[in-house]
Scaffold this motif. Sequence first.
Motif, PDB file in Angstrom:
ATOM      1  N   TYR A 174       0.799  -1.239   0.066  1.00 29.88           N
ATOM      2  CA  TYR A 174       0.103  -0.141  -0.146  1.00 29.88           C
ATOM      3  C   TYR A 174       0.994   1.241   0.107  1.00 29.88           C
ATOM      4  O   TYR A 174       0.363   2.272  -0.432  1.00 29.88           O
ATOM      5  CB  TYR A 174      -0.936   0.138   1.082  1.00 29.88           C
ATOM      6  N   ALA A 178       0.840   4.092  -2.863  1.00 33.57           N
ATOM      7  CA  ALA A 178       0.129   5.326  -2.447  1.00 33.57           C
ATOM      8  C   ALA A 178       1.255   6.405  -2.792  1.00 33.57           C
ATOM      9  O   ALA A 178       0.902   7.531  -3.164  1.00 33.57           O
ATOM     10  CB  ALA A 178      -0.063   5.389  -1.065  1.00 33.57           C
ATOM     11  N   TYR A 183      -3.734   5.773  -5.369  1.00 34.14           N
ATOM     12  CA  TYR A 183      -5.064   6.064  -4.885  1.00 34.14           C
ATOM     13  C   TYR A 183      -5.563   7.542  -4.919  1.00 34.14           C
ATOM     14  O   TYR A 183      -6.376   7.973  -4.175  1.00 34.14           O
ATOM     15  CB  TYR A 183      -5.042   5.437  -3.480  1.00 34.14           C
ATOM     16  N   SER A 189      -8.051   3.709  -7.385  1.00 35.34           N
ATOM     17  CA  SER A 189      -8.055   3.046  -6.151  1.00 35.34           C
ATOM     18  C   SER A 189      -8.595   1.664  -6.233  1.00 35.34           C
ATOM     19  O   SER A 189      -7.908   0.782  -5.549  1.00 35.34           O
ATOM     20  CB  SER A 189      -8.973   3.939  -5.125  1.00 35.34           C
ATOM     21  N   SER A 192      -5.692  -0.283  -7.947  1.00 32.54           N
ATOM     22  CA  SER A 192      -4.472  -0.554  -6.897  1.00 32.54           C
ATOM     23  C   SER A 192      -5.022  -1.745  -5.995  1.00 32.54           C
ATOM     24  O   SER A 192      -4.271  -2.448  -5.522  1.00 32.54           O
ATOM     25  CB  SER A 192      -4.151   0.683  -6.306  1.00 32.54           C
TER      26      SER A 192
END
Length: 255
Positions: A174, A178, A183, A189, A192
């Motif tokens: 994550y 990011a 995102y 988002s 991902s």
Amino acid sequence: MLKIDQYAYTNRLSGIHPAEKIMMAGLTMLICLIFSSPLISLLVLLIMSAATVYLAKIPGGFFGKLMLVPLFFLVVGVAAVAVTITRDSVILLWGVKIGSYMVGVTLDGLYKAGELFLKSLGAVSCLYFLSLTTPVVEILSVLGKLKLPPLLIELMSITYRNIFVLLETADRIYTAQASRWGYATWKRSYFSLGQLLSNLFSKSFYNSKMLYMTLSSRCYSGQLQVLERRYHLSEKNLCLIAVVDLVLVAVGLLT
């Protein structure tokens, strides 16, 4: 390390025999589930919350946040119990007419919903008391002494340990996504998130394979050997547990 696991090792009740804490949580939860009394459920909730916050010295704010986790699911569940579909509008306290039926709530439905809500919170507070005061290793040790199948205990142990590996892996993926604006929009988002889940599955499969190879290279024979801390059963604590549970049973029988 998760906060729950950290508090399990550092709380004020960490020096007490894990069997005593398992007995306290298990018997109290059993009483809460057996007796259909809102008073019993409320007493169990108060007793286990007080034992967790005041005796084990777990921060009240953290315990409160944990109690909020199942709240959404409980509200949805008890709402389904409270709502009644009937043709007799007289029994409804409030309702809406849909075709030839009335959808609303009754006094009996509200009582059952409240009873189920308190009973669920009482049982959850027992589980939180055990998880916040007793490490999983000690719980599994007690289960082993109770002659549970070794395979089941090993699966529980490996599954629990892999939770931390998966959380750490998911956090790294994550963070990498990011940092690359993965995102930034709703569309990106979702894309991902799909990549994160697929990569997490492949990495978890790879980690499990490497774990098996590591255990095999260390002469794994089907049972993990760990050092166990020696405890002594306290007669005072056992008497206190018996008194608390007997009082709850007496109140349940009277009500």
